[in-house]
Design an enzyme around this catalytic site. Structure first.
Site, PDB file in Angstrom:
ATOM      1  N   ASP A 133       0.170   5.148  -2.847  1.00 12.94           N
ATOM      2  CA  ASP A 133       0.292   6.582  -2.573  1.00 12.94           C
ATOM      3  C   ASP A 133       0.914   7.249  -3.803  1.00 12.94           C
ATOM      4  OD1 ASP A 133      -0.815   6.194  -0.104  1.00 12.94           O
ATOM      5  OD2 ASP A 133       1.078   6.256   0.998  1.00 12.94           O
ATOM      6  N   ARG A 162      -7.735   3.525  15.970  1.00 12.85           N
ATOM      7  CA  ARG A 162      -6.382   3.731  15.425  1.00 12.85           C
ATOM      8  C   ARG A 162      -6.211   5.195  15.042  1.00 12.85           C
ATOM      9  NH1 ARG A 162      -2.234   1.097  12.245  1.00 12.85           N
ATOM     10  NH2 ARG A 162      -1.721   2.304  10.374  1.00 12.85           N
ATOM     11  N   HIS A 201      -5.072   1.079  -2.296  1.00 13.70           N
ATOM     12  CA  HIS A 201      -4.512   2.113  -3.170  1.00 13.70           C
ATOM     13  C   HIS A 201      -2.989   2.119  -3.079  1.00 13.70           C
ATOM     14  CE1 HIS A 201      -4.356   3.915   0.818  1.00 13.70           C
ATOM     15  NE2 HIS A 201      -3.444   4.772   0.357  1.00 13.70           N
ATOM     16  N   HIS A 211      -1.756  -0.737  -0.581  1.00 18.20           N
ATOM     17  CA  HIS A 211      -2.038  -0.982   0.836  1.00 18.20           C
ATOM     18  C   HIS A 211      -3.453  -0.543   1.173  1.00 18.20           C
ATOM     19  CE1 HIS A 211      -0.225   3.023   0.352  1.00 18.20           C
ATOM     20  NE2 HIS A 211      -0.935   3.408   1.392  1.00 18.20           N
TER      21      HIS A 211
END
Ligand SMILES: C=C1C[C@]23C[C@@]1(O)CC[C@H]2[C@@]12CC[C@H](O)[C@@](C)(C(=O)O1)[C@H]2[C@@H]3C(=O)O
Ligand SMILES: O=C(O)CCC(=O)C(=O)O
Ligand SMILES: [Fe+2]
Length: 337
Positions: A207, A275, A205, A265
């Site tokens: 942002d 993470r 996607h 990204h």
């Protein structure tokens, strides 16, 4: 400008080969905000990085590591709660606690998250369900973190405005300084990939906002798409817990008439470690009108996008899938393509 090497990953999701590349590193220490010659040079480097990659790393950023660590600790404290406790802060509509389901249109990822509005009163309200034992301490830590990353975002926007030659260098940052700004804070927790298989943690996607200030623990997973001679390639961005990554968003692409790129990204899960990432999404007030700035339009670069309000864009964004290229809806040449 320092150039950092991106780590080489073997095979990514769906057997796509991800390549090594390099993205810029901006050192803010050398540019204490004075509009001197040195600062002008750094501003140009920030513009170049945003045009070419839509992402860059910032070091010597001025955000206190104690503030970052307190935020990370609060995040981990929350994700370590029993499932039933965490669900009391959900479902995400759109803010709140969520698991796997992203947005309202069927997107799924291998993660848990906490999405918060940065407005202090909205946050104080939500904190009562997130941290029942001590909501004030939770709000305090988030407010403290948000204030510092917002200052960093504003400094970057001021430097971008300077580098782009805008008449008013606060033209962009004033949108985040507005008391009605619609900025969000998101904490994403990606558990270790099950069965040592690499999975999509957060799908491809861009942002939607002006820009994103991203910080993660020392676990890899973030990747960006770059154009290469044989099509698109996924490139891994190495984690650096002492630094921030700045990601250009759709609104900044529209305001600059396509000159700055909102980079696509995604995140893949890590077979070894979990993470934790923290993203500040800097957004204008709902009523703010987004249109290409006059300085960005010329006969050689005619206007690419029609005007829209952030509220209008946001409504469209929630009705669309994660990977949809939503700025296409506002392209003036959209019907001609
Ligand atoms: C599928 C969606 C999730 C998202 C809203 C959307 O409809 C499309 C954009 C998505 C995104 C991506 C960046 C941020 O993580 C986010 C908070 C945002 O502003 O846009 C998410 C939205 C979300 O998770 O609610
Ligand atoms: O978790 C990450 O590192 C990035 C997530 C992301 O891109 C997002 O939440 O928009
Ligand atoms: Fe993102």
């Amino acid at each position: 400008m320092v150039v950092a090497s991106l780590e080489l990953e073997g095979r990514g999701v769906d057997d796509q080969i991800s390549k090594s590349s390099s993205i810029p590193v901006i050192d803010l220490l050398s540019s204490s905000w004075k509009l001197g010659r040195r600062e002008q040079l750094v501003s140009k480097e920030i513009v170049k990085a945003s045009e070419k990659y839509g992402i860059f790393k910032v070091v010597n950023h001025g955000v206190g590591m104690d503030v970052v660590e307190r935020m990370e600790e609060k995040g981990m404290e929350f994700f370590s709660l029993p499932e039933n406790e965490k669900h009391k802060a959900g479902p995400p509509n759109p803010v709140g606690y969520g698991v796997r389901s992203i947005g309202f249109n069927g997107d799924m990822g291998d993660l848990e998250y906490l999405l918060l509005h940065t407005n202090p009163s909205s946050l104080a309200h939500k904190a009562r369900t997130i941290c029942k034992s001590n909501p004030n301490s939770f709000s305090y830590v988030v407010n403290e973190y948000v204030e510092e990353v917002r200052d960093l975002a504003c400094q970057i926007l001021d430097m971008l405005a300077l580098g782009l030659g805008l008449e008013n260098y606060q033209e962009l940052s004033r949108l985040l300084r507005d008391s009605e700004n619609d900025s969000l804070l998101r904490l994403n927790y990606y558990p270790t990939s099950y069965n040592a298989r690499v999975r999509v943690g957060f799908g491809e996607h861009s942002d939607p906002q002006l820009l994103t200030v991203l910080r993660s623990n020392n676990v890899s997973g973030l990747q960006i798409v770059t154009d290469s001679f044989n099509g698109e390639t996924w490139v891994s961005i190495p984690p650096d817990p002492t630094a921030f990554y700045i990601i250009i968003g759709d609104v900044l692409q529209a305001i600059t008439n396509g000159r700055l790129k909102s980079v696509r990204h995604r995140v893949i899960t890590n077979p070894q470690s979990s993470r934790l990432s923290m993203m500040y999404f800097g957004a204008p007030p709902l009523h703010a009108v987004i249109r290409p700035l006059p300085e960005m339009v010329s006969p050689e670069c005619p206007r690419k996008y029609r005007a829209f309000t952030w509220g209008e864009f946001k409504k469209a964004m929630y009705s669309l899938r994660l990977g949809y290229n939503r700025l296409d809806l506002y392209r003036l040449d959209h019907n001609a393509q």
